[in-house]
Design a protein around this motif. Structure first.
Motif, PDB file in Angstrom:
ATOM      1  N   THR A  44       0.677  -1.333   0.081  1.00  0.00           N
ATOM      2  CA  THR A  44       0.111  -0.085  -0.232  1.00  0.00           C
ATOM      3  C   THR A  44       0.843   1.157   0.032  1.00  0.00           C
ATOM      4  O   THR A  44       2.008   1.212   0.566  1.00  0.00           O
ATOM      5  N   VAL A  45       0.401   2.129  -0.675  1.00  0.00           N
ATOM      6  CA  VAL A  45       1.221   3.510  -0.842  1.00  0.00           C
ATOM      7  C   VAL A  45       0.012   4.694  -0.624  1.00  0.00           C
ATOM      8  O   VAL A  45      -0.681   4.804  -1.291  1.00  0.00           O
ATOM      9  N   ALA A  46       0.147   5.367   0.546  1.00  0.00           N
ATOM     10  CA  ALA A  46      -0.611   6.566   0.936  1.00  0.00           C
ATOM     11  C   ALA A  46      -0.357   7.589   0.111  1.00  0.00           C
ATOM     12  O   ALA A  46       0.505   8.244   0.419  1.00  0.00           O
ATOM     13  N   ILE A  47      -0.973   7.774  -0.778  1.00  0.00           N
ATOM     14  CA  ILE A  47      -0.865   9.422  -1.740  1.00  0.00           C
ATOM     15  C   ILE A  47      -2.069  10.136  -1.784  1.00  0.00           C
ATOM     16  O   ILE A  47      -3.198   9.533  -2.011  1.00  0.00           O
ATOM     17  N   HIS A  48      -1.806  11.274  -1.589  1.00  0.00           N
ATOM     18  CA  HIS A  48      -2.896  12.463  -2.102  1.00  0.00           C
ATOM     19  C   HIS A  48      -2.555  13.058  -3.394  1.00  0.00           C
ATOM     20  O   HIS A  48      -1.402  13.260  -3.630  1.00  0.00           O
ATOM     21  N   PRO A  49      -3.498  13.251  -4.059  1.00  0.00           N
ATOM     22  CA  PRO A  49      -3.383  14.057  -5.280  1.00  0.00           C
ATOM     23  C   PRO A  49      -2.599  15.455  -4.937  1.00  0.00           C
ATOM     24  O   PRO A  49      -2.883  16.056  -3.976  1.00  0.00           O
ATOM     25  N   ASP A  50      -1.649  15.619  -5.917  1.00  0.00           N
ATOM     26  CA  ASP A  50      -1.079  17.087  -5.706  1.00  0.00           C
ATOM     27  C   ASP A  50      -1.229  17.614  -7.140  1.00  0.00           C
ATOM     28  O   ASP A  50      -0.648  16.951  -8.120  1.00  0.00           O
ATOM     29  N   ALA A  51      -1.373  18.885  -7.227  1.00  0.00           N
ATOM     30  CA  ALA A  51      -1.616  19.676  -8.273  1.00  0.00           C
ATOM     31  C   ALA A  51      -0.098  19.657  -9.203  1.00  0.00           C
ATOM     32  O   ALA A  51      -0.403  19.566 -10.348  1.00  0.00           O
ATOM     33  N   ARG A  52       0.882  19.747  -8.402  1.00  0.00           N
ATOM     34  CA  ARG A  52       2.200  19.702  -9.358  1.00  0.00           C
ATOM     35  C   ARG A  52       2.322  18.450 -10.152  1.00  0.00           C
ATOM     36  O   ARG A  52       3.071  18.319 -11.042  1.00  0.00           O
ATOM     37  N   ASN A  53       1.618  17.416  -9.586  1.00  0.00           N
ATOM     38  CA  ASN A  53       2.217  16.009 -10.447  1.00  0.00           C
ATOM     39  C   ASN A  53       1.199  15.919 -11.639  1.00  0.00           C
ATOM     40  O   ASN A  53       1.290  14.905 -12.276  1.00  0.00           O
ATOM     41  N   THR A  54       0.390  16.986 -11.679  1.00  0.00           N
ATOM     42  CA  THR A  54      -0.498  16.979 -13.155  1.00  0.00           C
ATOM     43  C   THR A  54       0.597  16.712 -14.318  1.00  0.00           C
ATOM     44  O   THR A  54       0.191  16.289 -15.576  1.00  0.00           O
ATOM     45  N   ALA A  55       1.944  17.219 -14.188  1.00  0.00           N
ATOM     46  CA  ALA A  55       2.859  17.049 -14.978  1.00  0.00           C
ATOM     47  C   ALA A  55       3.116  15.500 -15.680  1.00  0.00           C
ATOM     48  O   ALA A  55       3.518  15.398 -16.744  1.00  0.00           O
ATOM     49  N   LEU A  56       2.733  14.632 -14.945  1.00  0.00           N
ATOM     50  CA  LEU A  56       3.072  13.373 -15.137  1.00  0.00           C
ATOM     51  C   LEU A  56       1.872  12.766 -15.900  1.00  0.00           C
ATOM     52  O   LEU A  56       2.002  11.491 -16.336  1.00  0.00           O
ATOM     53  N   LEU A  57       0.695  13.371 -15.987  1.00  0.00           N
ATOM     54  CA  LEU A  57      -0.364  12.704 -16.813  1.00  0.00           C
ATOM     55  C   LEU A  57      -0.125  12.611 -18.292  1.00  0.00           C
ATOM     56  O   LEU A  57       0.413  13.851 -18.729  1.00  0.00           O
TER      57      LEU A  57
END
Length: 205
Positions: A169-182
């Motif tokens: 399991t990996v506890a990840i919350h969405p982060d706007a800066r990671n939209t670059a990965l989409l």
């Protein structure tokens, strides 16, 4: 070109400003239910008060209120600035982030807290962060079965383990800066809510 990314679909609230694909500034906080109070001040903290040529906003699934807050702000700013507007899925963003952080797995599941004791869950393939199962809103035991042996990312990951999912399991919350990965196709959704489950209120039949 400047792009403003807005993230309000879960407990997290974040904004990120990009210039020609390069991250210029971002703000990220876990606010719980405080999106309406924090979002506009966050945008105001960015260079140029966040003004951009394009706005990218999380359409959900997630918190009904959070999704609506983000979309309303994005639409208002797009109108005021004459900017383009597009959407993305919270689950796709979490998947893209998790694939970057995890070595090895070709597939993973994303699970986040939904409503009425259910979890929004969806499986993704590493290649192109491609969805390989439809978005579902399920009780924990059913959601855990859908996750199979995948690693599970998101705010519902530990609940999936408790319900029997065997993957890490990996506890990840969405982060706007990671939209670059989409991938580009996942950052071009219509700016409309993705609720993930049927509405609670129904018209009389």
């Amino acid at each position: 070109m400047r792009q403003l990314a807005i993230e309000t679909a879960t407990e997290a609230c974040s904004v990120a400003l990009f210039e020609d694909g390069r991250l210029v500034s971002h703000v990220h906080e876990l606010v719980g239910r405080g999106h309406a109070e924090r979002l506009v001040p966050m945008i105001g903290e960015l260079p140029g008060r966040g003004r951009a040529d394009r706005i990218l906003v999380d359409c959900g699934p997630g918190s009904f209120t959070g999704v609506r807050v983000g979309l309303a702000a994005a639409r208002a700013l797009a109108l005021a600035w004459g900017a383009e507007i597009a959407g993305y899925s919270s689950l796709a963003l979490i998947a893209a982030t998790a694939f970057m952080e995890l070595d090895g797995p070709e597939t993973l599941s994303v699970a986040i807290v939904g409503g009425h004791g259910e979890y929004f869950v969806q499986r993704f393939d590493r290649q192109g962060v491609r969805p390989i199962a439809p978005l579902a809103s399920l009780k924990p035991e059913e959601a855990a079965l859908l996750c199979a042996s995948d690693p599970v990312a998101g705010s519902g990951a530990e609940a999936m383990r408790t319900a029997g999912a065997p993957g890490r399991t990996v506890a990840i919350h969405p982060d706007a800066r990671n939209t670059a990965l989409l991938p580009p196709r996942l950052a071009m959704l219509p700016p409309s809510p993705i609720y993930g489950r049927a509405p609670d209120a129904r018209l009389p039949g």
